[in-house]
Design a protein around this motif. Structure first.
Motif, PDB file in Angstrom:
ATOM      1  N   ILE A 168       8.371 -70.043 -30.596  1.00  0.00           N
ATOM      2  CA  ILE A 168       8.884 -68.989 -31.472  1.00  0.00           C
ATOM      3  C   ILE A 168       7.822 -68.589 -32.494  1.00  0.00           C
ATOM      4  CG2 ILE A 168      10.591 -68.442 -33.254  1.00  0.00           C
ATOM      5  CD1 ILE A 168      12.555 -70.232 -31.727  1.00  0.00           C
ATOM      6  N   PHE A 169       7.136 -69.600 -33.021  1.00  0.00           N
ATOM      7  CA  PHE A 169       6.030 -69.317 -33.949  1.00  0.00           C
ATOM      8  C   PHE A 169       4.965 -68.480 -33.255  1.00  0.00           C
ATOM      9  CE2 PHE A 169       1.653 -70.461 -35.048  1.00  0.00           C
ATOM     10  CZ  PHE A 169       1.600 -70.019 -36.361  1.00  0.00           C
ATOM     11  N   GLY A 170       4.625 -68.846 -32.011  1.00  0.00           N
ATOM     12  CA  GLY A 170       3.613 -68.110 -31.267  1.00  0.00           C
ATOM     13  C   GLY A 170       4.011 -66.666 -31.059  1.00  0.00           C
ATOM     14  N   PHE A 171       5.281 -66.435 -30.740  1.00  0.00           N
ATOM     15  CA  PHE A 171       5.754 -65.068 -30.543  1.00  0.00           C
ATOM     16  C   PHE A 171       5.693 -64.278 -31.842  1.00  0.00           C
ATOM     17  CE2 PHE A 171       9.336 -62.033 -30.740  1.00  0.00           C
ATOM     18  CZ  PHE A 171       8.915 -61.157 -29.750  1.00  0.00           C
ATOM     19  N   LEU A 172       6.133 -64.893 -32.931  1.00  0.00           N
ATOM     20  CA  LEU A 172       6.109 -64.200 -34.227  1.00  0.00           C
ATOM     21  C   LEU A 172       4.675 -63.887 -34.654  1.00  0.00           C
ATOM     22  CD1 LEU A 172       8.863 -66.190 -36.168  1.00  0.00           C
ATOM     23  CD2 LEU A 172       9.035 -63.896 -35.177  1.00  0.00           C
ATOM     24  N   LEU A 173       3.755 -64.828 -34.370  1.00  0.00           N
ATOM     25  CA  LEU A 173       2.352 -64.609 -34.724  1.00  0.00           C
ATOM     26  C   LEU A 173       1.764 -63.456 -33.920  1.00  0.00           C
ATOM     27  CD1 LEU A 173      -0.278 -65.396 -36.136  1.00  0.00           C
ATOM     28  CD2 LEU A 173      -0.653 -67.107 -34.332  1.00  0.00           C
ATOM     29  N   ILE A 174       1.963 -63.488 -32.599  1.00  0.00           N
ATOM     30  CA  ILE A 174       1.430 -62.424 -31.748  1.00  0.00           C
ATOM     31  C   ILE A 174       2.052 -61.079 -32.118  1.00  0.00           C
ATOM     32  CG2 ILE A 174       1.376 -61.542 -29.380  1.00  0.00           C
ATOM     33  CD1 ILE A 174       1.151 -64.444 -28.431  1.00  0.00           C
ATOM     34  N   SER A 175       3.346 -61.086 -32.390  1.00  0.00           N
ATOM     35  CA  SER A 175       4.041 -59.849 -32.766  1.00  0.00           C
ATOM     36  C   SER A 175       3.496 -59.288 -34.072  1.00  0.00           C
ATOM     37  CB  SER A 175       5.540 -60.107 -32.908  1.00  0.00           C
ATOM     38  OG  SER A 175       6.097 -60.563 -31.703  1.00  0.00           O
ATOM     39  N   THR A 176       3.290 -60.173 -35.048  1.00  0.00           N
ATOM     40  CA  THR A 176       2.768 -59.746 -36.351  1.00  0.00           C
ATOM     41  C   THR A 176       1.377 -59.161 -36.211  1.00  0.00           C
ATOM     42  OG1 THR A 176       4.053 -61.448 -37.504  1.00  0.00           O
ATOM     43  CG2 THR A 176       2.169 -60.508 -38.675  1.00  0.00           C
ATOM     44  N   LEU A 177       0.525 -59.840 -35.451  1.00  0.00           N
ATOM     45  CA  LEU A 177      -0.837 -59.347 -35.238  1.00  0.00           C
ATOM     46  C   LEU A 177      -0.830 -58.013 -34.500  1.00  0.00           C
ATOM     47  CD1 LEU A 177      -2.595 -62.692 -34.216  1.00  0.00           C
ATOM     48  CD2 LEU A 177      -2.760 -61.506 -36.409  1.00  0.00           C
ATOM     49  N   THR A 178       0.121 -57.871 -33.555  1.00  0.00           N
ATOM     50  CA  THR A 178       0.233 -56.616 -32.798  1.00  0.00           C
ATOM     51  C   THR A 178       0.691 -55.476 -33.704  1.00  0.00           C
ATOM     52  OG1 THR A 178       0.773 -57.836 -30.765  1.00  0.00           O
ATOM     53  CG2 THR A 178       1.330 -55.490 -30.829  1.00  0.00           C
ATOM     54  N   VAL A 179       1.687 -55.754 -34.534  1.00  0.00           N
ATOM     55  CA  VAL A 179       2.187 -54.741 -35.471  1.00  0.00           C
ATOM     56  C   VAL A 179       1.083 -54.315 -36.430  1.00  0.00           C
ATOM     57  CG1 VAL A 179       3.770 -54.342 -37.399  1.00  0.00           C
ATOM     58  CG2 VAL A 179       4.596 -55.474 -35.326  1.00  0.00           C
ATOM     59  N   ARG A 180       0.275 -55.281 -36.842  1.00  0.00           N
ATOM     60  CA  ARG A 180      -0.835 -54.990 -37.747  1.00  0.00           C
ATOM     61  C   ARG A 180      -2.038 -54.388 -37.030  1.00  0.00           C
ATOM     62  NH1 ARG A 180      -0.030 -54.431 -42.837  1.00  0.00           N
ATOM     63  NH2 ARG A 180      -2.192 -55.046 -43.218  1.00  0.00           N
ATOM     64  N   LYS A 181      -1.911 -54.232 -35.683  1.00  0.00           N
ATOM     65  CA  LYS A 181      -2.955 -53.640 -34.840  1.00  0.00           C
ATOM     66  C   LYS A 181      -4.275 -54.400 -34.934  1.00  0.00           C
ATOM     67  CE  LYS A 181      -0.892 -49.022 -35.036  1.00  0.00           C
ATOM     68  NZ  LYS A 181      -1.089 -47.582 -35.332  1.00  0.00           N
ATOM     69  N   ILE A 182      -4.151 -55.740 -34.940  1.00  0.00           N
ATOM     70  CA  ILE A 182      -5.334 -56.608 -34.950  1.00  0.00           C
ATOM     71  C   ILE A 182      -5.884 -56.704 -33.542  1.00  0.00           C
ATOM     72  CG2 ILE A 182      -6.216 -58.913 -35.457  1.00  0.00           C
ATOM     73  CD1 ILE A 182      -5.270 -57.345 -37.914  1.00  0.00           C
ATOM     74  N   LYS A 183      -7.171 -56.441 -33.353  1.00  0.00           N
ATOM     75  CA  LYS A 183      -7.774 -56.540 -32.032  1.00  0.00           C
ATOM     76  C   LYS A 183      -7.732 -57.985 -31.534  1.00  0.00           C
ATOM     77  CE  LYS A 183     -10.894 -52.557 -32.143  1.00  0.00           C
ATOM     78  NZ  LYS A 183     -12.290 -52.100 -31.967  1.00  0.00           N
ATOM     79  N   GLY A 184      -7.444 -58.141 -30.245  1.00  0.00           N
ATOM     80  CA  GLY A 184      -7.384 -59.477 -29.670  1.00  0.00           C
ATOM     81  C   GLY A 184      -6.171 -60.252 -30.142  1.00  0.00           C
ATOM     82  N   ALA A 185      -5.105 -59.544 -30.519  1.00  0.00           N
ATOM     83  CA  ALA A 185      -3.910 -60.195 -31.067  1.00  0.00           C
ATOM     84  C   ALA A 185      -3.346 -61.250 -30.130  1.00  0.00           C
ATOM     85  CB  ALA A 185      -2.843 -59.138 -31.369  1.00  0.00           C
ATOM     86  N   ILE A 186      -3.285 -60.936 -28.845  1.00  0.00           N
ATOM     87  CA  ILE A 186      -2.701 -61.870 -27.880  1.00  0.00           C
ATOM     88  C   ILE A 186      -3.576 -63.110 -27.729  1.00  0.00           C
ATOM     89  CG2 ILE A 186      -2.060 -62.170 -25.451  1.00  0.00           C
ATOM     90  CD1 ILE A 186      -1.288 -59.217 -25.416  1.00  0.00           C
ATOM     91  N   LEU A 187      -4.883 -62.908 -27.607  1.00  0.00           N
ATOM     92  CA  LEU A 187      -5.791 -64.040 -27.465  1.00  0.00           C
ATOM     93  C   LEU A 187      -5.766 -64.923 -28.707  1.00  0.00           C
ATOM     94  CD1 LEU A 187      -7.970 -65.598 -25.982  1.00  0.00           C
ATOM     95  CD2 LEU A 187      -9.671 -63.989 -26.876  1.00  0.00           C
ATOM     96  N   VAL A 188      -5.816 -64.312 -29.878  1.00  0.00           N
ATOM     97  CA  VAL A 188      -5.762 -65.072 -31.131  1.00  0.00           C
ATOM     98  C   VAL A 188      -4.468 -65.874 -31.201  1.00  0.00           C
ATOM     99  CG1 VAL A 188      -5.607 -64.905 -33.653  1.00  0.00           C
ATOM    100  CG2 VAL A 188      -7.244 -63.473 -32.401  1.00  0.00           C
ATOM    101  N   GLY A 189      -3.358 -65.243 -30.814  1.00  0.00           N
ATOM    102  CA  GLY A 189      -2.076 -65.921 -30.834  1.00  0.00           C
ATOM    103  C   GLY A 189      -2.033 -67.112 -29.897  1.00  0.00           C
TER     104      GLY A 189
END
Length: 435
Positions: free
Chosen positions: A179-200
């Motif tokens: 759940i933490f991983g999903f929230l992290l990836i989602s937050t990075l995606t919403v913030r339009k951070i490049k490589g959001a999925i890999l970072v997550g």
């Protein structure tokens, strides 16, 4: 760098080497599980795990390299989930055939796909697919990927006959990490951070290792197992019997439609489709897939094709074959570094699959819901892909229902001849499928 830019036409696709490499890493990390999962399933057919793992890797390397260099597409190829279970549990388990004969059927299917591709038949079939069904492929595969991610991360768990699915144990450390991983990836995606999925994925894995939720790999380097027990062991003559017709038809149909749906669905998400909803130069990725289907049984594994998880790399910016080449290189490293590369927990990859799946459902807004003859087949595709855990079943249902409801609605003139061919092929699939 300059050679890579010219070879893969990076500027034409408005991308760069760094982005493509990052996309390749993301794609690999979301599908590296196949190195372990495919052999674990095929062992039920009698195929030894060690050699099966090597066969899985070799197939992924060669198939993905062909896709990247020849087709210049960011699609990764590996043994399909679903087809491997069909071979292991139905063909070998229920029907009692040997795995050698089953691989012979996979080889025959690959040859047929290659001949059909060279003759231009697959391109004609692909372009004949109704637009609404094309969009349903992306939505259906997206829902399927999200569903797999939910199950793999244990956020959703198997239930009872009266309630087949239920919420997982939210108090479990593994589920909390997912759940933490999903929230992290989602937050990075919403913030339009490049490589959001890999970072997550990396951050969630690191937390899992440090906390003890995920097992730290025992070794860094390992010697690849001997592939000899499965190499060139297929039994083609045994598969060329009338009693095996239903098996060959099922394997051929599943491979034909799974790849078609995967390529169209992923391409729709990436914006590769033209104004008519067709993928330019589609024969190249189709031929790459067909060649992989020939290689797979020769080295000792089952039906292979373009993986839906390729969408993760595309979401990370992958647009050319360089992404696929990076995936192939990382799969090759698995031969020696499999303890490390396959130690990434499902609590990290599952959330990435959920996010990618959700993003892939966006084409649903382009679907026609006002015409029931268009809507019902498309929704059947979307729903049955996930609820039967089989992309092939979902696809076939759409191709069977589409001409039926068009005819019932008095719109039979809208049905092309290739669509009727797909109707007949999918009807045979349901008739002869070894239930």
């Amino acid at each position: 760098m300059h050679f890579s830019e010219r070879l893969f036409k990076l500027k034409d696709h408005k991308t760069d080497v760094k982005t493509e490499v990052n996309a390749g890493i993301v794609t690999f990390m979301t599908m590296a599980y196949i190195v372990i999962v495919n052999p674990a399933i095929l062992v039920a057919a009698g195929i030894p795990i060690g050699p099966s793992m090597v066969a899985t890797i070799i197939t992924a390397v060669f198939g993905t390299l062909i896709m990247g260099i020849y087709a210049n597409r960011p699609f990764a190829i590996a043994p399909y989930m679903g087809e491997n279970a069909f071979i292991a549990y139905t063909v070998c388990g229920v029907l009692g055939y040997s795995w050698q004969t089953a691989l012979g059927a996979v080889f025959i299917s690959g040859i047929l796909l290659a001949l059909l591709t060279i003759a231009g038949g697959r391109k004609v079939m692909c372009e004949a697919i109704p637009t609404n069904l094309k969009y349903s492929f992306s939505v259906g595969i997206g829902l399927f990927i999200a569903f797999i991610g939910l199950v793999n991360s244990k956020i959703v768990a198997l239930g009872t006959e009266s309630a087949p699915l239920h919420l997982g144990d939210l108090g479990s450390p593994e589920v909390i990490l997912a759940i933490f991983g999903f929230l992290l990836i989602s937050t990075l995606t919403v913030r339009k951070i490049k490589g959001a999925i890999l970072v997550g994925i990396l951050a969630t894995s690191l937390i899992g290792f440090i906390s003890g939720i995920a097992a730290v790999p025992e070794a860094i380097v390992s010697v690849p197992p001997d592939i000899t027990p499965v190499l060139f062991q297929l039994d083609i003559a045994g598969a060329l019997t009338w009693g095996f017709f239903a098996v060959i038809l099922t394997i051929f149909t599943m491979s034909f439609l799974d790849t078609m749906a995967g390529l169209i669905g992923i391409s729709a998400q990436a914006g590769f489709l033209d104004e008519k909803g067709n993928l330019p130069e589609v024969e190249k990725p189709f031929l790459s897939d067909a060649v992989a289907n020939i290689i797979a049984p020769l080295v000792g594994t089952t039906t292979s094709g373009a993986f839906a998880e390729s969408a993760t790399g595309i979401r990370a910016g992958g647009r050319t074959g360089l992404t696929a080449v990076v995936v192939a290189v990382l799969f090759a490293l698995c031969l020696f570094f499999s303890p490390v590369l396959t130690s990434i927990p499902s609590a990290a990859t599952g959330p990435a699959m959920i996010m990618v799946g959700l993003l892939m459902t966006q084409p649903i807004k382009k679907m026609n819901f006002s015409d029931y003859s268009e809507m019902i087949p498309a929704i059947a595709v979307i729903v049955l892909m996930s609820f039967t855990y089989n992309i092939g079943v979902g696809l076939c249902s759409g191709f069977v229902l589409y001409p039926l409801f068009k005819t019932v609605g008095g719109k039979w003139k809208e049905i092309s001849r290739p669509t009727w061919f797909l109707f007949a092929l999918c009807l045979l699939f349901f008739i002869f499928y070894p239930y």
